[in-house]
Design a protein around this motif. Structure first.
Motif, mmCIF file in Angstrom:
data_model
loop_
_atom_site.group_PDB
_atom_site.id
_atom_site.type_symbol
_atom_site.label_atom_id
_atom_site.label_comp_id
_atom_site.label_asym_id
_atom_site.label_seq_id
_atom_site.Cartn_x
_atom_site.Cartn_y
_atom_site.Cartn_z
ATOM 1 N N SER A 3 0.840 -1.198 0.000
ATOM 2 C CA SER A 3 0.000 0.000 0.000
ATOM 3 C C SER A 3 0.870 1.241 0.000
ATOM 4 C CB SER A 3 -0.904 0.021 1.235
ATOM 5 O OG SER A 3 -1.931 -0.909 1.095
ATOM 6 N N PRO A 4 0.548 2.200 -0.865
ATOM 7 C CA PRO A 4 1.384 3.392 -0.947
ATOM 8 C C PRO A 4 1.279 4.255 0.309
ATOM 9 C CG PRO A 4 -0.543 3.627 -2.363
ATOM 10 C CD PRO A 4 -0.564 2.224 -1.825
ATOM 11 N N GLY A 5 2.302 5.013 0.605
ATOM 12 C CA GLY A 5 2.286 5.933 1.745
ATOM 13 C C GLY A 5 3.409 5.631 2.713
ATOM 14 N N GLU A 6 3.925 6.685 3.323
ATOM 15 C CA GLU A 6 5.014 6.543 4.293
ATOM 16 C C GLU A 6 4.481 6.156 5.654
ATOM 17 O OE1 GLU A 6 8.656 7.305 4.123
ATOM 18 O OE2 GLU A 6 7.991 6.538 2.174
ATOM 19 N N LYS A 52 -16.285 -3.367 3.814
ATOM 20 C CA LYS A 52 -14.976 -3.525 3.172
ATOM 21 C C LYS A 52 -15.204 -3.893 1.712
ATOM 22 C CE LYS A 52 -13.773 -6.320 6.648
ATOM 23 N NZ LYS A 52 -13.027 -7.233 7.527
ATOM 24 N N PRO A 53 -14.385 -3.469 0.741
ATOM 25 C CA PRO A 53 -13.279 -2.539 0.872
ATOM 26 C C PRO A 53 -13.752 -1.111 1.188
ATOM 27 C CG PRO A 53 -13.691 -3.055 -1.441
ATOM 28 C CD PRO A 53 -14.622 -3.879 -0.639
ATOM 29 N N PRO A 54 -12.866 -0.222 1.614
ATOM 30 C CA PRO A 54 -11.430 -0.426 1.750
ATOM 31 C C PRO A 54 -11.063 -1.309 2.953
ATOM 32 C CG PRO A 54 -12.024 1.732 2.605
ATOM 33 C CD PRO A 54 -13.273 1.143 2.019
ATOM 34 N N PHE A 55 -10.087 -2.156 2.745
ATOM 35 C CA PHE A 55 -9.570 -2.982 3.824
ATOM 36 C C PHE A 55 -8.585 -2.165 4.659
ATOM 37 C CE2 PHE A 55 -10.972 -5.995 0.658
ATOM 38 C CZ PHE A 55 -11.623 -6.938 1.431
ATOM 39 N N PRO A 56 -8.416 -2.553 5.937
ATOM 40 C CA PRO A 56 -7.453 -1.805 6.769
ATOM 41 C C PRO A 56 -6.068 -1.743 6.134
ATOM 42 C CG PRO A 56 -8.760 -3.271 8.133
ATOM 43 C CD PRO A 56 -9.105 -3.589 6.707
ATOM 44 N N GLN A 69 -5.398 -1.084 3.270
ATOM 45 C CA GLN A 69 -5.364 0.080 2.389
ATOM 46 C C GLN A 69 -5.631 1.361 3.176
ATOM 47 O OE1 GLN A 69 -8.674 -1.698 0.438
ATOM 48 N NE2 GLN A 69 -7.496 -2.211 -1.396
ATOM 49 N N LYS A 70 -6.707 1.315 3.984
ATOM 50 C CA LYS A 70 -7.126 2.500 4.739
ATOM 51 C C LYS A 70 -7.524 2.068 6.134
ATOM 52 C CE LYS A 70 -9.114 6.390 2.421
ATOM 53 N NZ LYS A 70 -10.294 7.039 1.885
ATOM 54 N N GLY A 71 -6.669 2.313 7.112
ATOM 55 C CA GLY A 71 -6.966 1.889 8.483
ATOM 56 C C GLY A 71 -7.004 3.066 9.433
ATOM 57 N N VAL A 72 -6.129 3.031 10.451
ATOM 58 C CA VAL A 72 -6.100 4.116 11.434
ATOM 59 C C VAL A 72 -5.768 5.439 10.745
ATOM 60 C CG1 VAL A 72 -5.133 4.870 13.639
ATOM 61 C CG2 VAL A 72 -5.180 2.445 13.082
ATOM 62 N N TRP A 73 -6.549 6.457 11.025
ATOM 63 C CA TRP A 73 -6.395 7.797 10.449
ATOM 64 C C TRP A 73 -6.287 7.729 8.916
ATOM 65 C CZ3 TRP A 73 -7.748 9.521 14.836
ATOM 66 C CH2 TRP A 73 -7.112 9.135 16.022
#
Lengths: 617, 176
Positions: free
Chosen positions: A204-207, A325-329, A331-335
């Motif tokens: 999943s993209p993102g830092e 779901k989706p989005p699944f955690p 991909q998109k979870g906390v914050w």
């Protein structure tokens, strides 16, 4: 590399210890059985005799039926376990060990080997006793052996070795590879492959990413995660560290723990503080540039928060409502950031897998469910407690070998309830079912998080189905209609049946509603809510029909349907039943068989409990 | 027993509430923890306190109310000095937790979720406490009691009353 044996592990704990050691089981179950007062008595006894010894609290070794448990290790000797310890027997145990140099045969249950130490003659080793024989302990291997509040005990038993290995010798991809090879699947009940989950979150993209430990163990009759948190909290932290490393250095992790587990939370807090102090958590861990820290979030009493999306909502301060779901955690979870969410037991296994390799873990278990699984074995079984067995172990061996058979010899096995409110009942004909994800589902239940409640013939299947449905109905968050309203109507029908007001067609209606609720609910809670009803109708249709048509409860549980009678052949005319009846409905004369007046009987069961010969049914 | 000191609840000031919110950085995401902190200190969350927390965090009162009422462990009313959490999970149910609850109701003349008139006890059946091998069990103010029966429960209630009246604590059991 092989995993540490019990002997090696114990040897690490007793290195350089020249005085006797007394371990007392102080998990929630031990404390409830009176471990605290046993500790006080031991301290007093030591003072009285002018002896010196280490007293160490420990977690749950699994033999909950034997609590309070006390172990004595004399220098150079094996560790002896005593069960059901009471005030009166402590001096006898002390006499045996400290005066005579032997052990108190009458109360000892087994001895735990320690490499380099000597065994006692005439006492079985832990692994030879019926309860432990069929077990393979990996995730619960330290529980009950170490002091859970001591980071040194954890380190002495190979703790944080996996972390060191991972940070210095492995890449994130290598960690994911080992997890994939191990075949480990989510132990909270979902059964999703852990390696794959980590891989997806890594991709999943993102830092900014997060690791969440689901410690919201809410199934009634399940306490596997509690035992691990109370008995070996560091193993969960080490698992979270690995997850963070694998998905690309998530810098922050949360443990979401239910508030009903105050001791688990206390032990976790201590573990996190100690780990920070030794730089296993925090910035620049072990000088490798890797940073990770953990915050505990306490639940506030909502079963649905065990569902991962509801848990995440609660974690962020919302009502704990699940999202579709989706989005699944991943991909998109906390914050809104990619998040790995794993259950306590899953994370507890990770350190062992990294240290010993995925292939080693996969060498245990069945074809599609690798490794071991812990279960909370309870109900009408002789040895209740926490067990860990290779996946695929037949239900029969869990109940009759490890569990020691039925609690009351005269009352036969009726069913095993697996998987709590989302699971189902397996009858006697299914005792040979191998307990793993696939086979249990085929038998109409689910392995779930690991609760196994044994029911005997004196229990009522309809009442059990009603019990679970009432639970899910109470805990339904109300967001989607099928679950909110469907479960309510189903509960009304079941309640009617247990009150003797069942009608023809009720079972068909229950099945129809079940299918509807199953296929239309938003989250796992609703989708699984009808399972206890469906599986019981499948196997125990006659019992439902007896309630509906004959207004009869074969298990004599449903108060409105009970007609207590005295079995003349079994009645010894002892008269114990007469004085306990609050309404004077039991009549008895010396030498005569007792009689119950059903007109005035309020079905309180006092006479049944008073009868020592099971002559009243 | 500061934990359930109801008298203190009335004394909570806006400044104290602001202080607690600040400790959590006035973050919206910490609302559950803020309410837990307040409840730990004062025993329950009164309506005016809830409103103040909402103002501090910039959350509408409707949403605050939604969060508070969603979770079963938040209370909007004061509770007794001893919280009788009787486990009604599966294993306890199978081993007669229902009878235990009935016995308490009969002995204290209260229903589930209610307080006794003297604010001594609150009856609160809870789902599994995870000590199934000792079923039926209960947790009272953080202490666990296993293998209970109706009679044992009644004598426990008596012990709690005595403890509260300042009577010397009974010894766990004699040493020999």
């Amino acid at each position: 590399m092989a995993t540490q044996t019990v002997e090696e592990m114990a040897a690490g704990l007793f290195r350089d210890v020249a005085i006797p050691t007394i371990h007392i089981g102080m998990a929630t179950c031990g404390l409830a059985a009176g471990a605290r007062s046993i500790e006080e008595l031991v301290v007093k006894e030591l003072e009285k005799r002018g002896l010196e010894a280490r007293i160490i609290p420990t977690g749950c070794i699994g033999m909950c039926h034997n609590e309070p448990l006390l172990d004595i290790t004399m220098p150079g000797m094996y560790r002896v376990s005593y069960r059901n310890v009471k005030a009166l027997i402590i001096p006898q145990i002390f006499d045996a060990h400290f005066v005579k140099g032997e052990f108190a045969k009458k109360y000892a249950v087994c001895q735990i080997p320690i490499a380099g130490h000597k065994p006692f003659e005439g006492l079985p080793l832990m692994a030879e006793t019926g309860f432990f024989k069929g077990q393979v302990k990996i995730v619960s291997s330290r529980c009950g052996l170490i002091d859970p509040s001591s980071i040194d005990d954890y380190i002495a038993t190979d703790g944080y070795k996996a972390l060191r290995k991972m940070l210095t010798e492995m890449t994130p991809d290598m960690v994911i590879d080992e997890m994939t090879k191990s075949g480990l699947r989510g132990r909270g009940g979902g059964g999703f492959y852990t390696g794959l989950k980590w891989k997806l979150t890594r991709q999943s993209p993102g830092e900014e990413k997060y690791v969440v430990c689901n410690a919201d163990e809410g199934d009634p009759g399940a306490f596997m995660d509690r035992s691990i948190l109370e008995g070996d909290p560091h193993s969960v932290l080490e698992g979270m560290l690995a997850a963070s490393f694998a998905i690309g250095n998530a810098r922050k992790g949360y443990i979401y723990c239910r508030a009903e587990y105050p001791l688990a939370i206390k032990r976790l807090r201590k573990a996190i503080d100690d780990a920070r102090e030794r730089n296993f958590l925090g910035d620049n861990i072990l000088g490798t540039g890797f940073s990770f820290d953990i915050t505990i979030k306490e639940g506030a009493g909502a079963y649905v928060c065990g569902e991962e999306t509801a848990l995440l909502a609660s974690l962020m301060g919302e009502r704990g409502m699940p999202w579709p779901k989706p989005p699944f955690p991943a991909q998109k979870g906390v914050w809104g950031k990619p998040t790995v969410i794993n259950n306590v037991e899953t994370l507890g296994n990770v350190g062992h897998i990294i240290l010993n390799g995925g292939d080693w873990y996969a060498s245990y278990g069945s074809e599609k469910t690798k490794g071991t699984k812990t279960f909370a074995l309870t109900g009408s079984v002789k040895n209740s407690g926490l067990i860990e067995v290779p996946a695929g172990t037949p239900l029969r061996s869990i109940v009759f070998d490890i569990g020691g058979g039925m609690l009351e010899k005269k009352i036969p096995f009726k069913a095993a309830q697996l998987g709590g409110p989302s699971g189902g009942c397996i009858p006697a004909s299914g005792l040979d079912t191998p307990v793993d994800f696939e086979n249990v589902i085929a038998a109409g239940a689910i392995m779930g998080s690991g609760g196994i409640v044994i029911m005997d013939e004196a229990s009522c299947i309809v009442d059990t189905a009603k019990f679970f449905l009432k639970f899910t109905q109470d805990e339904s968050c109300g967001e989607c209609t099928p679950c909110r309203v469907g479960s309510k109507i189903m509960l009304e029908i079941l309640t009617r049946i247990t009150e003797g007001k069942g009608q023809e067609g009720d079972l068909d209606e229950l099945i129809r509603l079940s299918m509807y609720v199953k296929s239309n609910s938003l989250c796992g809670l609703g989708a699984a809510a009808p399972n206890p009803v469906l599986s019981t109708i499948r196997y125990f249709r006659e019992e439902f029909e007896a309630h509906i048509r004959d207004k009869h409860c074969p298990g004599t549980v449903c108060a409105n349907l009970i007609k207590y009678v005295v079995i003349e052949e079994d009645c010894t005319t002892c008269g114990l039943c007469e004085p306990v009846c609050p309404t004077g409905s039991v009549t008895w004369d010396k030498g005569e068989v007792a009689h119950i007046n059903l007109e005035t009987c309020i079905r309180c069961k006092a006479c049944v409990d008073a009868c020592k010969f099971r002559a009243i049914i | 027993m500061a934990h359930n000191d109801n008298a203190a609840t009335l004394n909570i000031t806006d400044e104290e509430i602001d202080h607690i919110c600040e400790e959590f950085g006035n973050r919206e995401g910490a609302v559950v923890q803020i309410l837990q902190t307040i409840q730990d200190k004062y025993g329950y969350v009164p309506a005016e306190v809830l409103e103040r927390v909402g103002e501090d965090l910039g959350i509408p009162h409707s949403k605050m109310f939604g969060v508070l009422t969603f979770y079963s462990q938040f209370y909007r009313e004061p509770r007794g000095k001893f919280i009788l959490k009787v486990c009604v999970g599966t294993a306890c149910h199978v081993r007669g937790a229902g009878l235990l609850v009935d016995k308490i109701k009969e002995n204290l003349h209260i229903e589930e979720g209610e307080n006794t008139e003297d604010m001594m006890f609150t009856l609160e059946p809870v789902s599994c406490l995870g000590s199934c091998a000792l079923a039926p069990m209960a947790m009272v103010n953080g202490n666990t009691y296993g293998k209970l029966s109706g009679d044992k429960m009644v004598s426990l209630l008596k012990e709690f009353r005595e403890e509260s009246a300042g009577a010397p604590e009974t010894e766990a059991s004699p040493a020999s």
